[in-house]
Scaffold this motif. Sequence first.
Motif, PDB file in Angstrom:
ATOM      1  N   MET A 245       0.790  -1.218   0.000  1.00 60.20           N
ATOM      2  CA  MET A 245       0.000   0.000   0.000  1.00 60.20           C
ATOM      3  C   MET A 245       0.833   1.283   0.000  1.00 60.20           C
ATOM      4  N   TYR A 246       1.866   1.324   0.839  1.00 64.86           N
ATOM      5  CA  TYR A 246       2.648   2.548   0.966  1.00 64.86           C
ATOM      6  C   TYR A 246       4.054   2.396   0.369  1.00 64.86           C
ATOM      7  N   SER A 247       4.187   1.454  -0.610  1.00 62.67           N
ATOM      8  CA  SER A 247       5.538   1.169  -1.089  1.00 62.67           C
ATOM      9  C   SER A 247       6.129   2.315  -1.909  1.00 62.67           C
TER      10      SER A 247
ATOM     11  N   LEU B 243      -8.116   9.845  14.459  1.00 66.13           N
ATOM     12  CA  LEU B 243      -6.883   9.051  14.433  1.00 66.13           C
ATOM     13  C   LEU B 243      -6.829   8.229  13.140  1.00 66.13           C
ATOM     14  N   GLY B 244      -5.739   8.374  12.389  1.00 67.45           N
ATOM     15  CA  GLY B 244      -5.682   7.735  11.060  1.00 67.45           C
ATOM     16  C   GLY B 244      -6.654   8.441  10.137  1.00 67.45           C
ATOM     17  N   GLY B 245      -6.740   9.749  10.283  1.00 69.03           N
ATOM     18  CA  GLY B 245      -7.762  10.540   9.554  1.00 69.03           C
ATOM     19  C   GLY B 245      -7.428  10.802   8.102  1.00 69.03           C
ATOM     20  N   CYS B 246      -6.266  10.334   7.663  1.00 65.51           N
ATOM     21  CA  CYS B 246      -5.871  10.331   6.244  1.00 65.51           C
ATOM     22  C   CYS B 246      -5.987  11.718   5.600  1.00 65.51           C
ATOM     23  N   THR B 247      -6.888  11.908   4.645  1.00 61.86           N
ATOM     24  CA  THR B 247      -6.917  13.169   3.880  1.00 61.86           C
ATOM     25  C   THR B 247      -7.692  14.266   4.603  1.00 61.86           C
TER      26      THR B 247
ATOM     27  N   VAL C  42      -6.511  16.141  12.602  1.00 59.11           N
ATOM     28  CA  VAL C  42      -6.331  14.902  11.834  1.00 59.11           C
ATOM     29  C   VAL C  42      -4.964  14.357  12.201  1.00 59.11           C
ATOM     30  N   TYR C  43      -4.933  13.126  12.662  1.00 53.60           N
ATOM     31  CA  TYR C  43      -3.660  12.536  13.093  1.00 53.60           C
ATOM     32  C   TYR C  43      -3.348  11.357  12.179  1.00 53.60           C
ATOM     33  N   ASP C  44      -2.192  11.410  11.531  1.00 52.12           N
ATOM     34  CA  ASP C  44      -1.834  10.287  10.643  1.00 52.12           C
ATOM     35  C   ASP C  44      -0.308  10.214  10.525  1.00 52.12           C
TER      36      ASP C  44
ATOM     37  N   ALA D 120       1.282  15.008  12.548  1.00 54.03           N
ATOM     38  CA  ALA D 120       1.901  13.771  12.083  1.00 54.03           C
ATOM     39  C   ALA D 120       2.381  12.958  13.274  1.00 54.03           C
ATOM     40  N   GLY D 121       2.187  11.662  13.200  1.00 52.52           N
ATOM     41  CA  GLY D 121       2.660  10.795  14.281  1.00 52.52           C
ATOM     42  C   GLY D 121       2.218   9.366  14.073  1.00 52.52           C
ATOM     43  N   ASP D 122       2.692   8.515  14.968  1.00 53.42           N
ATOM     44  CA  ASP D 122       2.340   7.094  14.910  1.00 53.42           C
ATOM     45  C   ASP D 122       1.484   6.794  16.133  1.00 53.42           C
ATOM     46  N   PHE D 123       0.240   6.413  15.914  1.00 56.11           N
ATOM     47  CA  PHE D 123      -0.649   6.270  17.077  1.00 56.11           C
ATOM     48  C   PHE D 123      -0.284   5.115  18.003  1.00 56.11           C
ATOM     49  N   PHE D 124       0.630   4.253  17.568  1.00 52.24           N
ATOM     50  CA  PHE D 124       1.083   3.203  18.483  1.00 52.24           C
ATOM     51  C   PHE D 124       2.250   3.678  19.342  1.00 52.24           C
ATOM     52  N   LYS D 125       3.048   4.635  18.756  1.00 52.67           N
ATOM     53  CA  LYS D 125       4.287   4.993  19.441  1.00 52.67           C
ATOM     54  C   LYS D 125       4.220   6.363  20.100  1.00 52.67           C
TER      55      LYS D 125
ATOM     56  N   LEU E  69     -12.107   6.758  15.338  1.00 52.00           N
ATOM     57  CA  LEU E  69     -11.356   5.671  14.690  1.00 52.00           C
ATOM     58  C   LEU E  69     -12.221   5.173  13.542  1.00 52.00           C
ATOM     59  N   ALA E  70     -12.004   5.729  12.363  1.00 49.28           N
ATOM     60  CA  ALA E  70     -12.835   5.327  11.218  1.00 49.28           C
ATOM     61  C   ALA E  70     -12.014   4.407  10.329  1.00 49.28           C
ATOM     62  N   ARG E  71     -12.488   3.216  10.175  1.00 50.87           N
ATOM     63  CA  ARG E  71     -11.834   2.188   9.348  1.00 50.87           C
ATOM     64  C   ARG E  71     -10.377   1.972   9.781  1.00 50.87           C
ATOM     65  N   ILE E  72     -10.153   1.953  11.081  1.00 49.89           N
ATOM     66  CA  ILE E  72      -8.810   1.721  11.595  1.00 49.89           C
ATOM     67  C   ILE E  72      -8.731   0.333  12.243  1.00 49.89           C
ATOM     68  N   LEU E  73      -9.673   0.044  13.130  1.00 45.42           N
ATOM     69  CA  LEU E  73      -9.514  -1.141  13.978  1.00 45.42           C
ATOM     70  C   LEU E  73      -9.533  -2.454  13.198  1.00 45.42           C
TER      71      LEU E  73
ATOM     72  N   ASP F 219      -8.059  -3.194  10.688  1.00 44.80           N
ATOM     73  CA  ASP F 219      -6.737  -3.494  10.136  1.00 44.80           C
ATOM     74  C   ASP F 219      -5.830  -4.218  11.129  1.00 44.80           C
ATOM     75  N   TRP F 220      -6.255  -4.300  12.402  1.00 46.28           N
ATOM     76  CA  TRP F 220      -5.329  -4.758  13.433  1.00 46.28           C
ATOM     77  C   TRP F 220      -5.831  -5.955  14.230  1.00 46.28           C
ATOM     78  N   THR F 221      -4.879  -6.710  14.760  1.00 46.62           N
ATOM     79  CA  THR F 221      -5.203  -7.864  15.616  1.00 46.62           C
ATOM     80  C   THR F 221      -5.779  -7.351  16.938  1.00 46.62           C
TER      81      THR F 221
HETATM   82  C1  LIG Z   1      -7.985   2.471   6.121  1.00 45.17           C
HETATM   83  S1  LIG Z   1      -7.345   4.059   6.293  1.00 45.17           S
HETATM   84  C2  LIG Z   1      -8.690   4.942   6.985  1.00 45.17           C
HETATM   85  C3  LIG Z   1      -8.656   6.388   6.691  1.00 45.17           C
HETATM   86  C4  LIG Z   1      -9.787   7.226   7.285  1.00 45.17           C
HETATM   87  N1  LIG Z   1      -9.922   7.079   8.685  1.00 45.17           N
HETATM   88  C5  LIG Z   1     -11.083   6.921   6.596  1.00 45.17           C
HETATM   89  O1  LIG Z   1     -11.975   6.322   7.184  1.00 45.17           O
HETATM   90  O2  LIG Z   1     -11.197   7.298   5.422  1.00 45.17           O
HETATM   91  C6  LIG Z   1      -6.234   3.871   7.653  1.00 45.17           C
HETATM   92  C7  LIG Z   1      -5.487   5.133   7.971  1.00 45.17           C
HETATM   93  O3  LIG Z   1      -4.742   4.912   9.158  1.00 45.17           O
HETATM   94  C8  LIG Z   1      -3.453   5.464   8.989  1.00 45.17           C
HETATM   95  N2  LIG Z   1      -2.499   4.764   9.870  1.00 45.17           N
HETATM   96  C9  LIG Z   1      -2.099   3.485   9.794  1.00 45.17           C
HETATM   97  N3  LIG Z   1      -1.220   3.208  10.763  1.00 45.17           N
HETATM   98  C10 LIG Z   1      -1.085   4.346  11.489  1.00 45.17           C
HETATM   99  C11 LIG Z   1      -0.331   4.677  12.634  1.00 45.17           C
HETATM  100  N4  LIG Z   1       0.456   3.775  13.219  1.00 45.17           N
HETATM  101  N5  LIG Z   1      -0.431   5.928  13.123  1.00 45.17           N
HETATM  102  C12 LIG Z   1      -1.215   6.836  12.533  1.00 45.17           C
HETATM  103  N6  LIG Z   1      -1.972   6.569  11.436  1.00 45.17           N
HETATM  104  C13 LIG Z   1      -1.894   5.341  10.926  1.00 45.17           C
HETATM  105  C14 LIG Z   1      -3.173   5.236   7.527  1.00 45.17           C
HETATM  106  O4  LIG Z   1      -2.129   6.050   7.046  1.00 45.17           O
HETATM  107  C15 LIG Z   1      -4.509   5.534   6.908  1.00 45.17           C
HETATM  108  O5  LIG Z   1      -4.633   6.890   6.594  1.00 45.17           O
END
Ligand SMILES: C[S@@+](CC[C@H](N)C(=O)[O-])C[C@H]1O[C@@H](n2cnc3c(N)ncnc32)[C@H](O)[C@@H]1O
Length: 609
Positions: free
Chosen positions: A409-411, A449-453, A471-473, A497-502, A513-517, A519-521
């Motif tokens: 995805m992010y390659s 969180l992970g709010g993308c665009t 918007v945090y991404d 900008a940041g990493d929501f895990f770290k 948290l829209a379409r975030i959870l 993706d994860w275990t």
């Molecule tokens: C599936 S998209 C969802 C985007 C948005 N929330 C939506 O519903 O349209 C997941 C988003 O989470 C972000 N993301 C993934 N891992 C992340 C992390 N560790 N910290 C912050 N954002 C992260 C991605 O970059 C991406 O923008």
Amino acid sequence: WAALARRRTMVLNPVISKLSGKLVVLASSSPRRLEILTNVGLRFEVVPSWFKETLNKSLFKEPHQYAVETARQKALEVARRMPFKHLKTPDIVIGADTIVTIDGLILEKPRDKQDAYRMLSRLSGKEHSVCTGVAIVLCNQQENEETEYQTIDFYEETRVKFADLSETMLWDYIDSGEPMDKAGGYGIQALGGMLVEYIHGDFLNVVGFPLNRFCKQLDLLFNPELASNERKDGQSAPDDSSWALVNSLSKCSEGQENMSAAGSAVPPVTSRGPMNLVIEKVHTDDLKRIIELMDGFKASKALFTASKMRVFDLLQKRPGLEGAEVARGLQASLKGTLCLLEACVSLGLLERKQGGVYENSRLSQRFLVSDSPSSLLGYMAHSDETVWKLFSHLETSVREGTNLQAKVMYSDDERKLRFMKAMHGIAEVAGPAVITAFDLSRFKTACDLGGCTGSMAHGLAKAYPRMSVTVYDLPSVVELSGTFCPPGLDNRVSFVAGDFFKDRLPKADLYILARILHDWTDDKVHALLSKISDACTPGKLCCGLLVSEIFLDRDRTGPSQGLLQALGLGPGKQRSAGEYGALLESHGFTVSHIAHTDSLLDALLCIKD
Ligand SMILES: C[S@@+](CC[C@H](N)C(=O)[O-])C[C@H]1O[C@@H](n2cnc3c(N)ncnc32)[C@H](O)[C@@H]1O
């Protein structure tokens, strides 16, 4: 020979008499159909169908398929309604639908005089086709009180040539009031007969019911010996289960002693014969479904290709192009373009209008045109370029449990931007239903969180004028997000900008948290929820968390959109609202509301006091 000779002599009345003693229902209020069937001695009740004639015509390859399907739906609606509303189960329900077609255009009943004028002047001096679809629904009440329905349907086509009609003649006819309740705007059996130069085919079919074909059909159903002989001639016959049903119906009518044995001797045969006869039973729906599933990828690829080649943009700018003009506009081969256009018509993405020209359908105008506010072209490109390729490795992913998605995805920036456009498109379409699913006005600050665009964030800021949204991404995403921001709202929407895990999460009254959870275990979800819970330091107000996902049904049997998405998820997992609730409650949140929206995403609001 004896059977064939018999066929010629016993087509009409004897078959009608075989229906005596059965509850036969005509699912039509047309006085003309009623008269045709009454005239041949059929005893029946009239229960007009409530089925609205609103099937999408562009989904049918041929006009007669539309007429047959409408007839089928009309008859089935009555067959299903009667046991409840009329407290009796019919034995047979007859549905019919007559349409007039000219130059590929289906003419219905005129809406008003002007519409009648348009129709009749279109028919003037030309040959057109009148097609009646007929459905015979056999209802068989089972021992467990459930009713089994089997449908036998067919159509009859008659060609009709109109004389050249003068304006005076046209308006005289319209003023007579006759055109208004008739398909094509005329009735051949009355004044309209004066407009007709000649017909090829069944006259009664033009009136509204193909009696001869109907009787032949009944003959085939109730005369298995004949059916079997016809089969040897290449004709069609009902299959085993239709026979079983006919036999069970026959047992309650007089003079049918030998039906059962003969009927059950008829082996299953092809369901379509040279008489345009279609024998349908429950399993043909299964067959259609399985073919639809097998061909699903072809439909997707046709959609992706037409979108990528900007077919819909071209036709939006220049509606009514011929195939050759589209081919020129796309700089593509004529043959290939025509195939693609026809496939798109069959999928309901394009409409072919009179004169064979193409226009966008409502669906493509809304979702497949670049400048539509609901455009999903970005999602289409991502699905084609990335997801399509990932899915070609599905077997490996299933065998090894690998997450192909994350690596790809992010390659590179191009893929990342494509992914962001895809997310943006869906968020623009599905976001409003999520944002307005609950009253969020009590929250003054929110963090997506992970709010993308920032699509969801801008939607929130617009819906709640006193709310500021962060918007945090990931840094690489925030870097590219500037291109998506609509002007005017920026002072209340900011990007971090940041990493929501770290990293430390920004403070907010409401986290999203829209379409975030998905993706994860579970472990990762716990880690993230624990950080959000820690960041929630409620003061005067409580702290909220809004989770938006596709919520699976409790028994995980649907919706298939969620379960298909899970195939590409790698370590992530689709969950039900209950499963999300349990995860959230283990971090001190209380589920306050759950909303199943009609949009693509559901939503859950929980509170930490
Ligand atoms: C599936 S998209 C969802 C985007 C948005 N929330 C939506 O519903 O349209 C997941 C988003 O989470 C972000 N993301 C993934 N891992 C992340 C992390 N560790 N910290 C912050 N954002 C992260 C991605 O970059 C991406 O923008």
